[in-house]
Design a protein around this motif. Structure first.
Motif, PDB file in Angstrom:
ATOM      1  N   LEU A   1       0.803  -1.214   0.000  1.00  0.00           N
ATOM      2  CA  LEU A   1       0.000   0.000   0.000  1.00  0.00           C
ATOM      3  C   LEU A   1       0.834   1.262   0.000  1.00  0.00           C
ATOM      4  N   GLU A   2       1.896   1.311   0.834  1.00  0.00           N
ATOM      5  CA  GLU A   2       2.691   2.525   0.938  1.00  0.00           C
ATOM      6  C   GLU A   2       3.359   2.853  -0.384  1.00  0.00           C
ATOM      7  N   GLN A   3       3.972   1.858  -1.043  1.00  0.00           N
ATOM      8  CA  GLN A   3       4.627   2.147  -2.304  1.00  0.00           C
ATOM      9  C   GLN A   3       3.608   2.433  -3.395  1.00  0.00           C
TER      10      GLN A   3
ATOM     11  N   GLU B   1      -5.753  -2.916  -4.808  1.00  0.00           N
ATOM     12  CA  GLU B   1      -5.867  -2.726  -3.362  1.00  0.00           C
ATOM     13  C   GLU B   1      -7.287  -2.306  -2.965  1.00  0.00           C
ATOM     14  N   TYR B   2      -7.659  -2.650  -1.748  1.00  0.00           N
ATOM     15  CA  TYR B   2      -8.957  -2.223  -1.234  1.00  0.00           C
ATOM     16  C   TYR B   2      -8.908  -2.125   0.280  1.00  0.00           C
ATOM     17  N   TYR B   3      -9.884  -1.413   0.837  1.00  0.00           N
ATOM     18  CA  TYR B   3     -10.080  -1.451   2.284  1.00  0.00           C
ATOM     19  C   TYR B   3     -11.566  -1.629   2.552  1.00  0.00           C
ATOM     20  N   ASP B   4     -11.877  -2.184   3.701  1.00  0.00           N
ATOM     21  CA  ASP B   4     -13.262  -2.227   4.143  1.00  0.00           C
ATOM     22  C   ASP B   4     -13.296  -2.176   5.659  1.00  0.00           C
ATOM     23  N   GLU B   5     -14.396  -1.649   6.174  1.00  0.00           N
ATOM     24  CA  GLU B   5     -14.539  -1.494   7.623  1.00  0.00           C
ATOM     25  C   GLU B   5     -16.000  -1.627   8.022  1.00  0.00           C
TER      26      GLU B   5
END
Length: 211
Positions: A28-30, A155-159
């Motif tokens: 994610l950072e790169q 990439e993905y995020y979920d919450e």
């Protein structure tokens, strides 16, 4: 822990949401730099493909195992081809009865769910990504975003945040945060969301009927 103002905003919605797919949190950072570069591209333009056959995908789309709360029936009525990541290859956007809609990548002629909504979910378009936020009564909220890169899920995020709607302070009693399927923190998910940049207008899709 999610801010109470966020909870109150979500509680104005009414019931349902979505979730997404793959890659590694260490990337994610790169990839943040790559996201900044990709933001210069034109995104979510509509497209046409005379050879595209939506009927090849209808059964899989209507029997969608990835939705959070299964609907009685998903009946699709229209589709449009859109280019979410601006790479010249189409993704497909479908919509149907009961305010249902979903976006998919067409990876190796197979489907990858980007995001979906069912009338109680807000979709937000970004350059190279689609975000979502949903509220399930009583007191269950979901949000996240899926990046599309080279016409594939990236990439993905979920919450998820569960809170007591009957308490004055809307006390949070359960929550989880994930990036690419791995446990994360509220702050890390917020940082991911900020990397997406500002929202853009939804595609001006050229809708075609599904028979």
């Amino acid at each position: 822990m999610k801010k109470i103002a966020f909870m109150i905003a979500l509680s104005t919605l009414v019931s349902c949401g979505q979730k997404s797919n793959t890659i590694y949190k260490a990337d994610l950072e790169q990839d943040g730099e790559e996201l900044d570069e990709m933001e210069d591209n034109d995104v979510a333009e509509t497209g046409d493909d005379e050879e595209f056959d939506i009927n090849k995908y209808i059964e899989e789309m209507q029997d969608n195992p990835e939705i959070r709360i299964p609907m009685v029936d998903i009946v699709l009525t229209e589709y449009a081809l859109v280019d979410i990541d601006g790479d010249g290859k189409n993704e497909v956007w479908v919509r149907g009865e009961n305010n249902y809609e979903a976006l998919y990548t067409l990876e190796n002629d197979g489907l990858g769910l980007i995001a979906y909504a069912d009338g109680a979910t807000d979709l937000t378009f970004y350059k190279n990504a689609v975000g979502y936020s949903a509220y399930y009564t009583p007191g269950h909220s979901y949000s996240g975003a899926q990046i599309v890169k080279n016409s594939s899920l990236a990439e993905y995020y979920d919450e998820q945040v569960d809170f007591d709607i009957n308490s004055d302070e809307m006390e949070v009693f359960d929550e989880f945060y994930r990036i690419n399927g791995e446990e994360a923190t509220d702050e890390e998910c917020d940082a991911f969301q900020k990397k997406l940049g500002d929202p853009v207008e939804a595609p001006q899709a050229k809708w075609q009927p599904i028979y």
